[in-house]
Enzyme design. Structure first.
Site, PDB file in Angstrom:
ATOM      1  NE  ARG A   1     -12.225  -1.258 -10.005  1.00  0.00           N
ATOM      2  CZ  ARG A   1     -11.990  -0.051 -10.491  1.00  0.00           C
ATOM      3  NH1 ARG A   1     -11.076   0.718  -9.926  1.00  0.00           N
ATOM      4  NH2 ARG A   1     -12.661   0.397 -11.536  1.00  0.00           N
TER       5      ARG A   1
ATOM      6  CG  HIS B   1      -9.361   4.209   5.850  1.00  0.00           C
ATOM      7  ND1 HIS B   1      -9.208   5.167   6.827  1.00  0.00           N
ATOM      8  CD2 HIS B   1      -8.830   4.736   4.708  1.00  0.00           C
ATOM      9  CE1 HIS B   1      -8.636   6.245   6.305  1.00  0.00           C
ATOM     10  NE2 HIS B   1      -8.392   6.006   5.035  1.00  0.00           N
TER      11      HIS B   1
ATOM     12  CG  HIS C   1      -7.222  -0.619   3.227  1.00  0.00           C
ATOM     13  ND1 HIS C   1      -7.729   0.614   3.578  1.00  0.00           N
ATOM     14  CD2 HIS C   1      -7.003  -0.584   1.889  1.00  0.00           C
ATOM     15  CE1 HIS C   1      -7.794   1.367   2.491  1.00  0.00           C
ATOM     16  NE2 HIS C   1      -7.364   0.677   1.462  1.00  0.00           N
TER      17      HIS C   1
ATOM     18  CB  THR D   1      -0.962   0.025   1.201  1.00  0.00           C
ATOM     19  OG1 THR D   1      -1.805   1.172   1.112  1.00  0.00           O
ATOM     20  CG2 THR D   1      -0.200   0.064   2.531  1.00  0.00           C
ATOM     21  NE  ARG D   2       0.032   5.829  -4.529  1.00  0.00           N
ATOM     22  CZ  ARG D   2      -1.104   5.853  -5.217  1.00  0.00           C
ATOM     23  NH1 ARG D   2      -1.609   4.738  -5.719  1.00  0.00           N
ATOM     24  NH2 ARG D   2      -1.751   6.983  -5.396  1.00  0.00           N
TER      25      ARG D   2
END
Length: 577
Positions: free
Chosen positions: A295, A206, A209, A201-202
């Site tokens: 996605r 929340h 996730h 992740t970047r």
């Protein structure tokens, strides 16, 4: 049991070259050296710690062309992203760069010698082909951040060669969360984690996730590695300090012993499908056995035609294509959506027809943070929201930069002083005034008026402005700034380094030359016409009229109070006052 590294052997060059450490340190002090860019520093760290295994240096021409065209190194090993060391013609001349030369690579932050490269070849890449093939799906479109970076920041010559490592870069932030591949593999072994699902992740995390990663762990009977990028990400992303505090806040929400947080110093390219394969290789080198691909993985957003650069599941398809060579199992996931009736998150394809769903887009979240609007518990955790609000205060508490540009005696200094008084009267922020003549005397006294010196002067103004606005100040800068590239670079510096205060407004004071000359009480234009002054903007040095100004004003047609009011309305419209 940790996964086998890509290529079969973890290329930890620091460990490999440890017996030569003293010799390399002494040699590095004698050799010519180059200071690395931020991207080069990230790349070098992952080369020397084994994160980019099987690489042992920056790509030579044969490997570079093979990676660009086939997603493979020249020896056939799968590697989809070119990792290059770019230099300028001046660097080549100054450092004596040629095949066989040895060059010290230094950390730009502390000047420490990190490695020595033995130059194998020096070559000029086809950047347009690289842009189209690696990033642009056949199109050289600078709306892609990596293509813009390639054309605007990457130098014209690449050098390839193997690296001898001296030491890793020294970090002072989140040191306990920074693991090399060998260290993370050892950690998994200590905890007896046999299956590890890595999550890339970047962005801040929340509830969705957390649910996604727990679901992946449950399906694969595995543990979870939260492995966020803290190197270079997409311009405009939340800064890594804030994001790491968010990750730390969300970790206690996992069942005890399920998940671990480690930071990855990667310079992302936002290359979509190719990047997903690259990320899988990197996580394999760090010991993960599974990798979540969601996605539009590593997608840069819209192209210049307003369409997505990549299809939503192109990344999953490319990782699947190379699954046998990757030897890391992909965990595909669709978008997670909240169902209020059952108080749970589900993948979008598992939602019953007609069921009520709720979601908050990234744009809407930023709006709520900006305005202070409520962020519901079903979307995020209280500790996460509190962390984000601390770093991204409401618009009325954020800094901003009013960048006035125009000819000498166009009225920009008068407008700037009036704005300073008006904003001080408004209150709520400190107000800093950076007039062109003041900056010239206090910050740039040694600079002349050549195009390069003018450009450097504007970059200094941008740097100071970004530092002030990040602290919440209103900054009024009023240089002449005659060149479009200098103004664009200033905007980029402020937007990328100004934090929550990265609010930039370009104001073109478009007072006609004739009016400026007619009302010039200092007589500078007269001296220019008489030949006493050379290289004067608007006369014998060009002023490039802005095409991207947020507002255009003219003191020959408007009063200063009218102009100030129009600028105040501009910043009010943007919610800053």
């Amino acid at each position: 049991m940790a996964n086998t590294p890509h290529g079969g052997v973890l290329k930890d060059l620091v460990v490999r070259d440890a017996p030569l450490h003293g010799q390399l340190v002494q040699e590095a002090d004698r050799l010519p050296y180059m200071s690395l860019s931020e991207r080069q520093l990230c790349d070098l760290e992952l080369i020397i710690n084994g994160g980019f295994s099987p690489l042992q240096g920056f790509l030579n021409q044969k490997d570079y062309e093979s990676v660009v065209n086939t997603l493979r190194l020249a020896d056939g090993a799968l590697f989809p992203i070119p990792v290059n060391l770019d230099v300028s013609k001046e660097d080549v001349r100054r450092l004596g760069i040629q095949p066989g030369a040895r060059i010290t690579l230094r950390d730009p932050r502390d000047d420490n010698a990190l490695a020595i490269i033995t130059v194998e070849d020096v070559y000029i890449p086809d950047k347009v082909h690289e842009a189209k093939t690696v990033f642009g799906v056949g199109v050289d479109d600078s709306a892609h951040p990596a293509i813009a970076y390639l054309h605007n920041k990457v130098k014209d010559i690449y050098i390839g060669g193997e690296i001898q490592a001296i030491q890793r870069p020294i970090h002072f932030d989140y040191v306990a969360l920074r693991y090399t591949p060998a260290e993370l593999r050892s950690h998994f072994s200590k905890l007896a984690w046999r299956k590890v699902v890595a999550f890339q992740t970047r962005n801040p995390m929340h509830r969705a996730h957390r649910e996604l990663t727990v679901r992946a762990a449950r399906q694969r009977q595995a543990n979870v590695l939260i492995h966020p990028v803290v190197g270079l990400t997409k311009p405009g992303d939340v800064d890594h300090y804030t994001r790491v505090r968010v990750y730390q806040a969300i970790m206690p929400m996992y069942p005890n012993g399920m998940a671990h947080l480690a930071l990855l110093p990667l310079a992302m390219r936002m290359a979509g499908p190719r990047e997903a394969v690259w990320h899988a290789i990197i996580r394999k080198n760090f010991g993960a056995t599974h990798f979540i691909v969601g996605r539009d993985h590593a997608g840069p957003g819209k192209n210049s035609q307003g369409k997505d650069f990549y299809g939503p599941y192109d990344a999953q398809e490319l990782v699947t294509k190379y699954k046998d060579e990757l030897s890391i199992e992909m965990v595909p996931f669709l978008q997670m959506t909240y169902l209020p009736d059952t108080d749970e998150y589900q993948p979008i394809d598992a939602i019953p027809k007609g069921a009520q769903t709720l979601d908050i887009s990234g744009t809407e979240l930023r709006r709520r943070l900006r305005t202070g609007a409520h962020i519901p518990d079903w979307f995020s955790y209280e500790a996460v929201v509190r962390t984000l609000r601390n770093s991204y205060p409401p618009r009325t508490k954020q800094g901003f930069v009013l960048f006035l540009t125009g000819l000498h005696n166009s009225g920009k200094d008068h407008i700037a002083r009036a704005l300073q008084v008006t904003l001080n009267q408004q209150g709520g922020r400190s107000v800093s005034l950076l007039l062109g003549e003041t900056v010239r005397s206090e910050l740039s006294a040694e600079l002349g008026f050549s195009p390069e010196d003018r450009h450097k002067n504007i970059q200094r103004i941008a740097f100071v402005s970004a530092e002030l606005t990040r602290a919440g100040a209103a900054v009024i800068a009023a240089p002449t700034a005659p060149y479009a590239r200098s103004r664009a670079a200033a905007r980029d510096i402020i937007l990328s380094t100004g934090g929550a205060g990265g609010n930039f407004f370009l104001i073109h004071v478009a007072t006609p030359l004739a009016y400026c000359e007619q009302t010039d009480k200092k007589g500078l234009y007269k001296r220019v016409r008489e030949g006493q002054i050379k290289g004067f903007t608007g006369i014998d040095d060009p002023y490039e009229t802005p095409s991207d100004a947020d507002i255009v004003v003219d003191v020959s047609q408007q009063t200063v109070p009218e102009i100030v009011h129009s600028i105040v309305l501009l910043i009010e419209t943007n919610g800053l006052i």
